[in-house]
Design a protein around this motif. Structure first.
Motif, PDB file in Angstrom:
ATOM      1  N   LYS A  20       9.601 -13.098 -12.078  1.00 46.45           N
ATOM      2  CA  LYS A  20      10.140 -13.719 -10.860  1.00 46.45           C
ATOM      3  C   LYS A  20      10.670 -12.654  -9.874  1.00 46.45           C
ATOM      4  O   LYS A  20      10.378 -12.706  -8.687  1.00 46.45           O
ATOM      5  CB  LYS A  20      11.267 -14.664 -11.251  1.00 46.45           C
ATOM      6  CG  LYS A  20      11.184 -16.018 -10.559  1.00 46.45           C
ATOM      7  CD  LYS A  20      12.354 -16.867 -10.964  1.00 46.45           C
ATOM      8  CE  LYS A  20      12.112 -18.312 -10.625  1.00 46.45           C
ATOM      9  NZ  LYS A  20      13.170 -19.156 -11.177  1.00 46.45           N
ATOM     10  N   ALA A  21      11.439 -11.729 -10.410  1.00 51.86           N
ATOM     11  CA  ALA A  21      12.028 -10.685  -9.566  1.00 51.86           C
ATOM     12  C   ALA A  21      10.926  -9.874  -8.888  1.00 51.86           C
ATOM     13  O   ALA A  21      11.029  -9.496  -7.713  1.00 51.86           O
ATOM     14  CB  ALA A  21      12.900  -9.774 -10.414  1.00 51.86           C
ATOM     15  N   MET A  22       9.832  -9.617  -9.624  1.00 55.99           N
ATOM     16  CA  MET A  22       8.729  -8.833  -9.072  1.00 55.99           C
ATOM     17  C   MET A  22       8.032  -9.573  -7.936  1.00 55.99           C
ATOM     18  O   MET A  22       7.666  -8.987  -6.919  1.00 55.99           O
ATOM     19  CB  MET A  22       7.714  -8.562 -10.182  1.00 55.99           C
ATOM     20  CG  MET A  22       7.810  -7.165 -10.710  1.00 55.99           C
ATOM     21  SD  MET A  22       6.793  -7.059 -12.134  1.00 55.99           S
ATOM     22  CE  MET A  22       5.748  -5.757 -11.698  1.00 55.99           C
ATOM     23  N   VAL A  23       7.814 -10.913  -8.146  1.00 62.80           N
ATOM     24  CA  VAL A  23       7.143 -11.715  -7.119  1.00 62.80           C
ATOM     25  C   VAL A  23       7.993 -11.716  -5.848  1.00 62.80           C
ATOM     26  O   VAL A  23       7.470 -11.540  -4.733  1.00 62.80           O
ATOM     27  CB  VAL A  23       6.890 -13.157  -7.623  1.00 62.80           C
ATOM     28  CG1 VAL A  23       6.374 -14.045  -6.490  1.00 62.80           C
ATOM     29  CG2 VAL A  23       5.883 -13.135  -8.773  1.00 62.80           C
ATOM     30  N   TRP A  24       9.323 -11.864  -5.978  1.00 66.05           N
ATOM     31  CA  TRP A  24      10.204 -11.850  -4.808  1.00 66.05           C
ATOM     32  C   TRP A  24      10.140 -10.499  -4.097  1.00 66.05           C
ATOM     33  O   TRP A  24      10.091 -10.442  -2.867  1.00 66.05           O
ATOM     34  CB  TRP A  24      11.654 -12.160  -5.219  1.00 66.05           C
ATOM     35  CG  TRP A  24      11.892 -13.645  -5.304  1.00 66.05           C
ATOM     36  CD1 TRP A  24      12.132 -14.384  -6.419  1.00 66.05           C
ATOM     37  CD2 TRP A  24      11.867 -14.572  -4.197  1.00 66.05           C
ATOM     38  NE1 TRP A  24      12.266 -15.715  -6.099  1.00 66.05           N
ATOM     39  CE2 TRP A  24      12.102 -15.849  -4.727  1.00 66.05           C
ATOM     40  CE3 TRP A  24      11.666 -14.442  -2.822  1.00 66.05           C
ATOM     41  CZ2 TRP A  24      12.145 -17.001  -3.945  1.00 66.05           C
ATOM     42  CZ3 TRP A  24      11.704 -15.586  -2.033  1.00 66.05           C
ATOM     43  CH2 TRP A  24      11.946 -16.848  -2.595  1.00 66.05           C
ATOM     44  N   ALA A  25      10.127  -9.443  -4.894  1.00 63.49           N
ATOM     45  CA  ALA A  25      10.064  -8.099  -4.309  1.00 63.49           C
ATOM     46  C   ALA A  25       8.761  -7.923  -3.521  1.00 63.49           C
ATOM     47  O   ALA A  25       8.761  -7.370  -2.417  1.00 63.49           O
ATOM     48  CB  ALA A  25      10.167  -7.044  -5.407  1.00 63.49           C
ATOM     49  N   ALA A  26       7.652  -8.455  -4.075  1.00 67.54           N
ATOM     50  CA  ALA A  26       6.353  -8.347  -3.403  1.00 67.54           C
ATOM     51  C   ALA A  26       6.373  -9.123  -2.084  1.00 67.54           C
ATOM     52  O   ALA A  26       5.899  -8.643  -1.051  1.00 67.54           O
ATOM     53  CB  ALA A  26       5.246  -8.869  -4.308  1.00 67.54           C
ATOM     54  N   PHE A  27       6.944 -10.342  -2.103  1.00 67.80           N
ATOM     55  CA  PHE A  27       7.046 -11.159  -0.879  1.00 67.80           C
ATOM     56  C   PHE A  27       7.824 -10.417   0.194  1.00 67.80           C
ATOM     57  O   PHE A  27       7.424 -10.360   1.351  1.00 67.80           O
ATOM     58  CB  PHE A  27       7.766 -12.486  -1.188  1.00 67.80           C
ATOM     59  CG  PHE A  27       6.812 -13.611  -1.451  1.00 67.80           C
ATOM     60  CD1 PHE A  27       5.955 -14.060  -0.442  1.00 67.80           C
ATOM     61  CD2 PHE A  27       6.762 -14.233  -2.694  1.00 67.80           C
ATOM     62  CE1 PHE A  27       5.071 -15.103  -0.679  1.00 67.80           C
ATOM     63  CE2 PHE A  27       5.874 -15.272  -2.941  1.00 67.80           C
ATOM     64  CZ  PHE A  27       5.033 -15.700  -1.934  1.00 67.80           C
ATOM     65  N   LEU A  28       8.942  -9.813  -0.218  1.00 71.51           N
ATOM     66  CA  LEU A  28       9.797  -9.085   0.722  1.00 71.51           C
ATOM     67  C   LEU A  28       9.064  -7.899   1.330  1.00 71.51           C
ATOM     68  O   LEU A  28       9.087  -7.682   2.541  1.00 71.51           O
ATOM     69  CB  LEU A  28      11.050  -8.585  -0.010  1.00 71.51           C
ATOM     70  CG  LEU A  28      12.282  -9.468   0.136  1.00 71.51           C
ATOM     71  CD1 LEU A  28      13.389  -8.989  -0.795  1.00 71.51           C
ATOM     72  CD2 LEU A  28      12.776  -9.454   1.591  1.00 71.51           C
ATOM     73  N   LEU A  29       8.361  -7.142   0.465  1.00 70.34           N
ATOM     74  CA  LEU A  29       7.634  -5.959   0.927  1.00 70.34           C
ATOM     75  C   LEU A  29       6.532  -6.328   1.918  1.00 70.34           C
ATOM     76  O   LEU A  29       6.430  -5.752   2.995  1.00 70.34           O
ATOM     77  CB  LEU A  29       7.008  -5.249  -0.276  1.00 70.34           C
ATOM     78  CG  LEU A  29       7.795  -4.075  -0.842  1.00 70.34           C
ATOM     79  CD1 LEU A  29       7.164  -3.597  -2.134  1.00 70.34           C
ATOM     80  CD2 LEU A  29       7.820  -2.926   0.165  1.00 70.34           C
TER      81      LEU A  29
END
Ligand SMILES: [Cu+2]
Length: 267
Positions: A84-93
């Motif tokens: 989950k944390a990775m998906v959020w980080a990808a969205f933000l980037l």
């Protein structure tokens, strides 16, 4: 093995960044009034995308190095916090990247596309079809006659489907296979495709616009240097795509006037 891949990723990242940083491929000369702004924007985009690329590849290499295992049978370590944390980080980037490109884009791209052409701009209609470009000038009356698609006929050179006997506005229209424009004068290019998607690309003019079937698209530009330049199609439009090109001649006003007179006499 995974640590070896991590090192390879870093090596490939640095190797592919070197020619871009060194400007190994210089851009062709700029012959337009908007070219400098487009070049600036391209440089900013390359810089911003390049930094994101290098950082993301280093992060990727780090994760491969950190969470890989040498020993057989050992369980692979998972990312702390889960997927989950990775998906959020990808969205933000990705979101930041798109936003940054949009903000940079306002300066040059939007100034070309979202402003109207000058009222006295030279009107040229460009038609793309497999596998050639044709151009039409409205003649002394300044008006294009209507297009009758059913009348398009390559055999009698009626590329635009013009009915010169019945349409008054068509009588003085000039159709050419080469495009000529006067120097230092704004040109309003009206674009349509006869069949599939094509593209109008003149690298020196810093203009690249797709033809989209069913849409009338337009753009405007001013050429600042006399010369002859290639117009190429950059959309893979069929078997003859490789050979789809035309020429753009940027002429002095008097040479342009002579040229259009000569073309009108040939109709
Ligand atoms: Cu094409």
């Amino acid at each position: 093995m995974a640590k070896f891949f991590a090192v390879i990723i870093v090596v490939i990242t640095i190797a592919s960044a070197i020619p871009i940083v060194m400007h190994t491929w210089p851009t062709p000369q700029d012959i337009s009034t908007h070219g400098a702004a487009i070049d600036d924007q391209t440089n900013e985009t390359m810089l911003e995308a390049g930094i994101s690329f290098v950082i993301s590849q280093i992060i990727l290499a780090f994760f491969i190095w950190r969470f890989s295992s040498w020993r057989q049978g050992e369980k692979t370590k998972t990312f702390p916090g889960g997927a989950k944390a990775m998906v959020w980080a990808a969205f933000l980037l990705v979101g930041t990247e798109v936003l940054a490109l949009g903000i940079f884009g306002v300066k040059a791209w939007a100034n070309v596309y979202f402003t109207p052409p000058a009222a006295d701009a030279v009107q040229v209609q460009a038609q793309a079809g497999q596998f050639a470009f044709y151009f039409r000038y409205p003649g002394p009356d300044g008006k294009f006659g209507p297009i009758h698609p059913e009348m398009i006929n390559e055999a009698n050179a009626n590329f635009f489907g013009i009915d010169q006997t019945n349409d008054a506005d068509s009588k003085d229209d000039v159709v050419t296979a080469e495009m000529a424009i006067p120097v230092n004068k704004e040109v309003h290019l009206l674009m349509h495709s006869k069949d599939v998607g094509h593209s109008f690309f003149v690298p020196e003019l810093r203009v690249q616009q797709d033809f989209v079937p069913g849409l009338d698209l337009s753009l405007h530009f001013t050429a600042t240097k006399i010369g002859r330049y290639e117009i190429v199609c950059t959309q893979l439009c069929g078997l003859g795509h490789y050979n789809m090109k035309a020429y753009l001649s940027v002429l002095s006003q008097s040479d342009y006037d002579d040229w259009i007179k000569k073309q009108a006499a040939l109709q």
